[in-house]
Design a protein around this motif. Structure first.
Motif, short mmCIF file in Angstrom:
data_model
loop_
_atom_site.label_atom_id
_atom_site.label_comp_id
_atom_site.label_asym_id
_atom_site.label_seq_id
_atom_site.Cartn_x
_atom_site.Cartn_y
_atom_site.Cartn_z
N SER A 991 0.71 -1.33 -0.12
CA SER A 991 -0.02 0.11 0.18
C SER A 991 0.90 1.26 0.05
CB SER A 991 -0.82 0.06 1.21
OG SER A 991 -0.13 0.11 2.36
N ALA A 992 0.57 2.16 -0.79
CA ALA A 992 1.38 3.48 -0.87
C ALA A 992 0.37 4.37 -1.21
CB ALA A 992 2.27 3.29 -1.84
N HIS A 993 0.46 5.75 -0.59
CA HIS A 993 -0.46 6.77 -0.67
C HIS A 993 0.37 7.82 -1.37
CE1 HIS A 993 -3.34 4.75 1.99
NE2 HIS A 993 -2.16 4.55 2.87
N GLY A 994 -0.07 8.61 -2.51
CA GLY A 994 0.33 9.57 -3.30
C GLY A 994 0.17 9.33 -4.60
N GLN A 995 0.53 10.39 -5.58
CA GLN A 995 0.15 10.24 -6.94
C GLN A 995 1.36 10.85 -7.62
OE1 GLN A 995 -3.41 12.38 -7.90
NE2 GLN A 995 -2.34 14.31 -7.14
N PHE A 1007 4.46 11.43 -0.93
CA PHE A 1007 4.23 10.03 -1.03
C PHE A 1007 4.36 9.28 0.39
CE2 PHE A 1007 5.79 11.37 -4.92
CZ PHE A 1007 5.00 10.69 -5.90
N ILE A 1008 3.28 8.66 0.68
CA ILE A 1008 3.36 7.85 2.13
C ILE A 1008 3.48 6.38 1.98
CG2 ILE A 1008 2.44 7.71 4.57
CD1 ILE A 1008 1.29 10.39 3.95
N PHE A 1009 4.39 5.66 2.66
CA PHE A 1009 4.16 4.09 2.41
C PHE A 1009 4.74 3.41 3.86
CE2 PHE A 1009 7.94 5.56 0.29
CZ PHE A 1009 9.01 4.87 0.80
#
Length: 1323
Positions: A991-995, A1007-1009
């Motif tokens: 799972s990773a957040h950000g684009q 980016f957050i992972f």
């Protein structure tokens, strides 16, 4: 015996002659009676008496005789106009004689004259003035002689007429003087001797004893002329155009020697001379001196009577008893007989009161003439205090002391009180005073350090622009030169020349030459020889030029040019140009300096053109050379077609050392061949640095080089060995610098030495400059260390060889690379064999980690890349090894063949400005390697500002949460295409957040992972052990074993992945990772461990920290077809427990020994501190507490709310286990404060939890909080004590390594919201 007084301070005697006497003298070819009597002055051995009747012997007593008619006529002229005319008259006399004087002075050939003619002429002109003045009474008549002859029919009547004649002098002339009657009785007189005696007796009876009968022969024809002293020149009468019309004709003095042609003579026989001398003495001794003594006695009584009582008593008397006017004291009548007064007061003249200033000055002057200096000093001081003069006479009668200059200053200050230029009358008065001081004071005293009389002359000259003032300065300069005050003397000569520039060119030129010679010949004041050694300069004496020399040389050069001395003028103008090169600022000059340099340059051009036009064969005869240079030999250099053209020498040496180490590791001995940079029939250049030292633009013509050819292989006389380019014309800006490439082509093998540069200055003056550079200072022997000794001069040399095995290498596109940080750029090398033999090997030494050979490896390139890959790493900080460049299928680059090699450049360093590449090639495996250097310039710009942060996760699924932020700090639009992680022991979750997408300038992307431990690490423990052992050796001061770190495997994982427009395989990814990591690790180690030598870092530290997590961010700029990647380092995850603590403690407590890393105790302490604070010795609490609780809606009408709270405790250590005690409702003061409505929740039930956690293990403690009312509650009432346990290596006994106490902090303490909700409403 008093010192002799100046001639101008002697008694002034006026003579009134009858017409018959004048006719008699004219008939006897004799001058006027005043001039005859002047020839017998001064009189030797004269004795006077003081007021105390003390005898004062005089070695000589001078008298001044004048014609009364001339004095009366001169007094009618305005005093200011007469003073101006006197100054002009003196200037005209000096001007008319200056040429001959200068010629005579130059004949002395440098000998110091005792007297200079212009100063003697000035003294004679100034002292020859007998006209009375209003400011002083020295020229007021002391006696009037009424002279008649017995050639007239009634001499007694003539005498009566003379006595009855009124004296037509102004009212301000002192009317007190002695009347004297003189009867001249010639041999051929109409009266017999008896009759003449009877006449004399009658005159004495009627007019007093001050009479004399002078009997003369006056033969006819007149006798031979007899030389007599020359009379002082006098100012011609108004209307007389001839400045030489003074009578008698004076004698010009040259160099202190009288010229016989101008000797003054009298046509008198010996008898007449004796009678005249007898009369002169009797007049002085029997009449004038007694009369003056009597006047002094009477006037002194009046002077003393007014000062017998102090002024305070007189003021008190007037205040108490009134101030009646005193009765006048009668004028003394000095009678020689009862029948007639010998002292005459002119009718109508105002009778001076007793003690009047005029009488006091007359008293002071008479006392000075008679030698009664004690009385004279008293009266002069009184007059000076009253502001009535006298300070100018005090230096003549007082002994030398420090008070004398004060009198001089007082006198000159009274004359020059106004700030503007003083009038001619005051100028003449100041000049007269200065002349009197120079004459009346002994020369040794006048020039002594006590008086410094030369300064008096300068003060007297003032700011006047007249010739006499200039001569005062010139004489002051002469005195200073005799005292060896050369710089001061030169300055005064210069000022004198500037004042004389409008007067006489010869004398002006002479003064300027003297100023120049004196200023150049300075006293020797050497510094210590060590000073010049420390400055790295040769001692060249004092500087040739400074601010004063141009002021001297410019007018001197122009005068020399105008008088026909053109060659000397040209040399002077060159010296002026040299002076303009000594400007203190090399970047900016004032308008004045520029205009001055332009004037100097134009004067030189005009003078040299005139000299060249009028001097045949000037180049062979003239010794005119430029005193300054244009060529900067130390900055000039050779430039070749395949030259590296720059780069630090240390960089090339580093690459050569890398090559030698590489061959040594392979057991191969390699050598370098001689570097020949120039080849036959190939052009090379000399980049000649031309620096304009002047403040004006300069044109040089026909610029070329002089080359010495040696070791010629084919010495054919018909063949030209070297072809040298000639620059026809070039212009250099003021203070500018230009690099002029001059091409050279050798037509045969030889050794060439570039010795000189030749050019034509302003297309006029041919000049040659040496291009030799001084050798280095030698310190080999004791003599060389004590006496500065230098190696031979170094010249530019080049060996021209035949092109046999030669490789020409260059960058295909040699334009400067404009890159962004992390950009991947292909550099194409173009290799061409321009020799006559084949090349079998070509090696490339990059010296850096971000350049490698583009092998075109497509292995591993697929459209879909795996999320996780294992990459093997050598884990070494060492740089890349040199690699062999492919030469094609035949592995040989034949003559005339070419090949293009592609290199990949990873731009990582923002400060990088160039890419140095070292190529080595050879013909066969037995031949030596030939070096070729290439330099590619580049400019690397920053693209992103990147921050990364790892925090312990609050969930059980991941151990850490990593936040990555990238901000576009460029001016273009960039796009993040892929985010990957690289770590030996960590792996991101799915799972990773950000684009990813387009980032506009200054836009931010986040980016957050999550990250968890990698389940299959390899080599981490070995790496940690290796670094610990090597650092232990460093701490103990031992030599580090040259070992390489153990290899390990890296977990490469894609966090965010997009289809990349530039696909790359595993090999490329590995190079990207290692390139970025080596760049970051090397810089970090150099900054963290300054005391550890850099060449040992690869054998002490590993490339990857086992607990490090690096992020690889790929980017592209679609509009510009750019792409690249950046490796973000600095995240070390997990807890460490100071593994080097025992080693450091042992080293600190051990006995101090010599260490190869630290020479002093302070350096040793700094080294230990650097290792203690390093990332390899981190120490932290491995337990982390996460609290979870949900917001609750509760109906408090049913009772208190029970809140379930979870305490998740995780051990982040990968090596040691920890035990803890968690206590709730801790009574100690919390580390936070409540704000607003927030309250501290209270726990109930179980309040103490204990557990022991293995490495990376976690546990959860469930607690209950009892809430009595709604609100916001903080879950911070807890405390945890933990122990980190370790097992001793020798046994299985556990011990506590660290203890920690943890409390909640304000930043990470969670809170919950409890709301009151009625049950009915909830339903």
């Amino acid at each position: 015996m008093p010192p002799p007084l100046p001639f101008s301070l002697s008694p002034h005697i006026c003579i009134l002659s009858s017409p018959d006497l004048e006719d008699l003298l004219t008939a006897s070819t004799l001058p006027q009676l005043s001039e005859i009597l002047q020839s017998f002055s001064p009189l030797p051995q004269v004795t006077t008496r003081t007021t105390t009747l003390a005898s004062v012997p005089h070695k000589a007593f001078a008298l001044r005789f004048s014609n009364l008619s001339e004095i009366e006529a001169a007094c009618r002229e305005d005093e200011e106009e007469r003073a101006a005319r006197t100054l002009d008259w003196i200037g005209a006399r000096i001007n008319s004689r200056s040429a001959q004087w200068v010629e005579d002075m130059e004949k002395l050939a440098g000998k110091q004259p005792t007297r200079v003619p212009w100063w003697e002429e000035l003294k004679r002109c100034v002292e020859g003035d007998h006209v009375p003045s209003k400011t002083e009474t020295w020229n007021h008549p002391a006696a009037i002689i009424l002279a008649v002859s017995t050639n007239t029919t009634n001499p007694l009547q003539v005498i009566s007429n003379l006595h009855a004649r009124p004296i037509e002098l102004p009212a301000w002339v002192d009317p007190t003087y002695l009347r004297y009657t003189l009867i001249v009785h010639p041999k051929e007189s109409t009266l017999s001797d008896e009759e003449a005696g009877a006449l004399f007796n009658a005159v004495k009876k009627q007019y007093g004893l001050h009479s004399y009968l002078l009997t003369l022969d006056m033969p006819n024809p007149p006798p031979a002329p007899v030389p007599v002293p020359t009379a002082k020149p006098r100012l011609p009468v108004v209307g007389d155009s001839s400045e030489m019309s003074t009578k008698p004709m004076d004698t010009s003095t040259r160099s202190g020697v009288s010229i016989p042609s101008g000797v003054n003579t009298l046509r008198m026989n010996e008898k007449d001379i004796q009678h005249t001398a007898k009369f002169t003495r009797e007049f002085l001794v029997m009449s004038l001196i007694p009369w003056m003594e009597k006047c002094v006695m009477d006037w002194n009584e009046n002077f003393v009577s007014t000062r017998r009582l102090p002024s305070r008593l007189f003021s008190s008397t007037r205040r108490l008893f009134g101030s009646p006017s005193p009765s006048p004291t009668p004028q003394p009548t000095h009678r020689s007989t009862p029948s007639r007064a010998s002292t005459y007061t002119a009718p109508g003249a105002a009778q001076p009161n007793t003690g009047s200033p005029s009488q006091q000055r007359r008293l002071a002057e008479f006392a000075t003439v008679l030698g009664d200096f004690k009385l004279a000093v008293t009266v002069w001081e009184t007059l000076s205090k009253e502001g009535k003069g006298g300070s100018d006479i005090m230096p003549l009668i007082l002994s030398p002391s420090h008070a004398i200059p004060l009198h001089v200053t007082n006198a000159l200050t009274a004359m020059f009180s106004a700030s503007s230029e003083p009038p001619a009358r005051l100028q003449l008065q100041a000049i007269l005073s200065a002349v009197r001081w120079e004459i009346g004071i002994d020369p040794s005293d006048f020039a002594s350090d006590i008086l410094e009389g030369e300064r008096w002359l300068v003060w007297a000259a003032g700011s006047a622009e007249e010739t006499p003032s200039a001569l005062l300065l010139a004489h002051a300069a002469l005195i200073s030169s005799r005292k060896l005050a050369l710089r001061r003397s030169a300055l005064w000569y210069l000022v004198a020349a500037n004042k004389l520039e409008k007067c006489g060119i010869p004398l002006t030129t002479y003064f300027l030459r003297k100023a120049r010679d004196l200023y150049v010949n300075r006293p020797k004041k050497e510094l210590s020889p060590s000073f010049w050694d420390s400055e790295g300069q040769r001692y060249a004496g004092l500087p040739k030029m400074d601010g004063l020399m141009p002021v001297i040389d410019h007018p001197l050069g122009r005068l020399l040019y105008s008088t026909g001395h053109v060659q000397d003028a040209v040399k002077i103008f060159l010296c002026l140009l040299e002076a303009s090169t000594l400007s203190t600022s090399s970047t900016s000059t004032s308008d004045y300096e520029t205009e001055t340099a332009e004037v100097y340059l134009e004067d030189f051009r005009i003078a040299f053109e005139h000299l060249r036009a009028n001097t045949p064969n000037l180049g062979q005869q003239s010794d005119i050379t430029l005193p300054f240079t244009f060529c900067v030999a130390s900055q000039s250099h050779l430039k070749f077609e395949n030259d590296d053209n720059g780069g630090e020498q240390s960089e090339w040496q580093e690459r050569e050392e890398t090559w030698n180490r590489y061959n040594k590791s392979r057991g191969i001995y390699s050598r370098f061949t001689t570097d020949y940079k120039a080849y036959v029939d190939e052009t090379f250049w000399v980049d000649l640095v031309i620096q304009n030292p002047l403040n004006v633009d300069i044109t040089l013509a026909n610029l070329t080089l002089t080359i010495l050819e040696s070791n010629v292989i084919d010495p054919s006389p018909s063949k030209v060995g070297v072809i040298i380019e000639t620059i026809e014309s070039m212009t250099i800006a003021a203070k500018g610098t230009r690099t002029i490439p001059i091409s050279i082509t050798a037509t045969r093998p030889a050794s060439l030495t570039i010795t000189h540069a030749t050019y034509s200055f302003l297309s006029l003056l041919p000049s040659t400059e040496s291009l030799a550079v001084r050798g280095k200072r030698l310190y080999d022997t004791a003599a060389q260390r004590q006496t500065p000794t230098y190696a031979p001069d170094v010249m530019m040399q080049v060996t021209v060889a035949e092109a046999s095995c030669r490789l020409l290498a260059r960058v295909a596109d040699d334009a400067e690379l404009d890159l962004y940080q992390g950009e991947i750029q292909t550099i194409r090398l173009w290799l061409s064999n321009v020799g006559v033999k084949p090349i079998s090997e070509v090696w490339l030494v990059t010296g850096s980690n971000n350049i490698w050979l583009d092998e075109g490896d497509e292995e591993g390139i697929t459209d879909e890349k795996p999320m996780v890959e294992r990459i093997h790493s050598s884990n070494s900080l060492g740089s890349y090894e040199p690699f062999n460049l492919p030469l094609g299928p035949s592995s040989i680059l034949g003559p005339g063949q070419s090949r293009e090699i592609a290199l990949t450049f990873h731009a990582l360093d923002v400060d990088q400005r160039e890419i140095p590449l070292l190529l080595l090639h050879r013909e066969t495996s037995e031949a030596g390697f030939t070096r070729v250097r290439i330099k590619q310039t580049c400019q690397v710009h920053p693209l992103f500002r990147i921050t990364s942060l790892a925090t312990p996760s609050t969930t059980l699924e991941e151990m850490y949460s990593v936040q990555l932020q990238l901000q576009n700090i460029s001016t273009t639009i960039a796009q993040i295409t892929q985010i990957s992680t690289v770590s030996p022991s960590w792996i991101p979750d799915s799972s990773a957040h950000g684009q990813s997408g387009a980032l506009f300038p200054l836009q931010v992307s986040r980016f957050i992972f999550g990250v968890n431990p990698w389940d299959s690490p390899s080599g981490c423990e070995d790496t940690l052990k290796f670094v610990t052992n090597q650092l232990s050796s460093v701490v103990q001061g031992k030599t580090v074993d040259l070992l390489n770190p153990p290899s390990l495997d890296l977990c490469y994982s894609n966090v965010i992945q997009i289809t990349h427009p530039h696909p790359f395989g595993r090999s490329a990814i590995s190079k990207f990772i290692h390139s970025g990591k080596r760049h970051s690790a090397i810089k970090t180690n150099l900054a963290s461990y300054p005391h550890i030598p850099a060449h040992t870092h690869p054998h002490i530290f590993s490339l990857f920290d086992p607990v490090a997590l690096d992020v690889l961010a790929f980017w592209e700029i679609t509009a510009e077809n750019r792409w690249g990647n950046l490796l973000i380092s600095g995240l070390n995850l997990g807890a460490s427990h100071s593994p080097l603590r025992e080693i450091i403690d042992t080293a600190e407590n051990a006995k101090l020994t010599r260490s190869m890393y630290a020479e002093t105790r302070r350096q040793r302490e700094e080294l230990l501190q650097d290792i203690r604070n390093s990332e390899w010795n981190k120490e932290m609490n491995p337990l982390h507490v996460s609290i979870q609780a949900n917001n609750v809606e509760h109906d408090f009408g049913e009772g208190p709310c029970r809140l379930r709270v979870l305490f998740m405790i995780r051990n982040y250590s990968s090596t040691l286990k920890s035990r803890f005690v968690l206590k709730l409702n801790d009574a100690s003061k919390p580390e936070f404060s409540s704000f607003g409505e927030e309250q501290l929740a209270s726990f109930s039930g179980r309040l103490t939890f204990r557990a022991c956690l293995e490495p990376r293990q976690h546990t959860t403690c469930v607690a209950t909080a009892w809430i009595h009312r709604p609100g916001i509650y903080s879950l911070g009432a807890w405390r945890m004590d933990s122990d980190v346990l370790e097992t001793l290596p020798n046994n299985s006994v556990e011990r506590v390594r660290f203890r920690y106490a943890q409390k909640p902090s304000l930043d990470d303490t969670p809170s919950v919201i409890i709301r009151h909700v009625r049950r009915t409403h909830m339903q």
